[in-house]
Scaffold this active site. Structure first.
Site, PDB file in Angstrom:
ATOM      1  N   CYS A 186      37.784  38.903  41.731  1.00 13.65           N
ATOM      2  CA  CYS A 186      38.727  39.660  42.549  1.00 13.65           C
ATOM      3  C   CYS A 186      38.538  39.352  44.034  1.00 13.65           C
ATOM      4  CB  CYS A 186      38.555  41.161  42.312  1.00 13.65           C
ATOM      5  SG  CYS A 186      39.647  42.171  43.344  1.00 13.65           S
TER       6      CYS A 186
ATOM      7  N   VAL B 180      38.199  48.100  41.984  1.00  9.06           N
ATOM      8  CA  VAL B 180      37.101  47.470  42.698  1.00  9.06           C
ATOM      9  C   VAL B 180      37.680  46.883  43.983  1.00  9.06           C
ATOM     10  CG1 VAL B 180      35.720  46.975  40.655  1.00  9.06           C
ATOM     11  CG2 VAL B 180      37.381  45.273  41.420  1.00  9.06           C
TER      12      VAL B 180
ATOM     13  N   LYS C 135      37.520  47.427  31.396  1.00  5.17           N
ATOM     14  CA  LYS C 135      36.725  48.278  32.282  1.00  5.17           C
ATOM     15  C   LYS C 135      35.869  49.261  31.480  1.00  5.17           C
ATOM     16  CE  LYS C 135      40.265  47.866  35.827  1.00  5.17           C
ATOM     17  NZ  LYS C 135      41.384  48.519  36.531  1.00  5.17           N
TER      18      LYS C 135
ATOM     19  N   GLU D 221      38.874  51.076  48.341  1.00  2.00           N
ATOM     20  CA  GLU D 221      39.806  50.263  49.124  1.00  2.00           C
ATOM     21  C   GLU D 221      39.025  49.254  49.952  1.00  2.00           C
ATOM     22  OE1 GLU D 221      42.770  50.212  48.316  1.00  2.00           O
ATOM     23  OE2 GLU D 221      43.000  52.153  47.323  1.00  2.00           O
ATOM     24  N   SER D 222      39.343  47.969  49.743  1.00  2.00           N
ATOM     25  CA  SER D 222      38.517  46.889  50.269  1.00  2.00           C
ATOM     26  C   SER D 222      38.415  46.868  51.795  1.00  2.00           C
ATOM     27  CB  SER D 222      39.048  45.540  49.769  1.00  2.00           C
ATOM     28  OG  SER D 222      40.359  45.291  50.242  1.00  2.00           O
TER      29      SER D 222
END
Length: 229
Positions: free
Chosen positions: A20, A61, A47, A73-74
């Site tokens: 990801c 993720v 998952k 939240e990245s």
């Protein structure tokens, strides 16, 4: 990057996925900062029930656990790492340069990311080639003094970390022959794109990216996306 590991005031766990690019942002930041943390791989196709019940019911993720608290939240989790670890110098000290760097990341996502999305997520490789160079030309004015990194820094900071996973996967696809050879040749040899190309390769070779980017697994995932349905 310091050889001595930074020990955070509270334990850090990162729930992530090797395939990801969004999750890779925070993984790169933690690795680049050379901080102690625990990495937990999450299979996005299957998952774990414990992850959905105990960690993140939304199943996203990255999920970052700091002590007993969770963040998602990245962009949020990556900026948190930069704020938490000032000794890693992931944020420019000058407020104006910090603002410029954030604009740079925003413009990358506006101008260059669409080629990545079209080619590697939507399977339109021809569309990738058509959009990439136009996007680079629009983006370059915001990539200020990249010698080797933004603002003349000797290491990637937050804004570059936010775009690094997309740069690395884009170049992986191009250099692995998944994109037509004319695109690869033009990117490598046309002086018009030399500034971007040099910056991109420096970014891909930085410790945070090298320490987190599994080329074999990600190439398999890209090929799977591009396979005829």
């Amino acid at each position: 990057m310091s050889l001595t590991k930074i020990v955070p005031s509270k334990p850090i766990k990162l729930y992530c996925s090797i395939i990801c690019p969004w999750a890779a942002r925070t993984w790169i930041a933690l690795t680049q900062a050379n901080v102690e943390f625990e990495y937990i791989e999450i299979d996005l196709k299957n998952k774990p029930e414990w992850f959905l019940k105990e960690v993140n019911p939304g199943g996203k993720v990255p999920t970052l656990k700091y002590g007993d608290d969770y963040l998602i939240e990245s962009a949020v989790t990556t900026e948190f790492v930069a704020d938490l670890l000032p000794e890693a110098k992931l944020l420019p000290s000058d407020p104006f340069e910090l603002a410029q760097s954030r604009l740079m990341a925003d413009r990358f996502m506006e101008f260059v990311f669409p080629a990545f999305r079209k080619g590697l997520y939507q399977g339109d490789v021809a569309g990738l080639s058509a959009e990439l160079f136009d996007g680079i030309e629009k983006f370059e004015p915001y990539l200020i003094n990249a010698k080797p990194f933004f603002g003349g820094s000797d290491h990637p900071a937050l804004a570059e970390i936010l775009v690094a996973p997309f740069v690395s996967r884009l170049y992986l696809a191009i250099e692995s022959g998944l994109v037509d050879s004319a695109t690869s040749t033009k990117l490598a040899t046309d002086p018009k794109y030399a500034y971007f190309n040099t910056w991109a390769k420096n970014l891909i070779a930085s410790p945070g990216v090298v320490g987190t980017f599994d080329k074999t697994t990600n190439l398999e995932q890209i090929k799977e996306r591009l396979a005829p349905k």
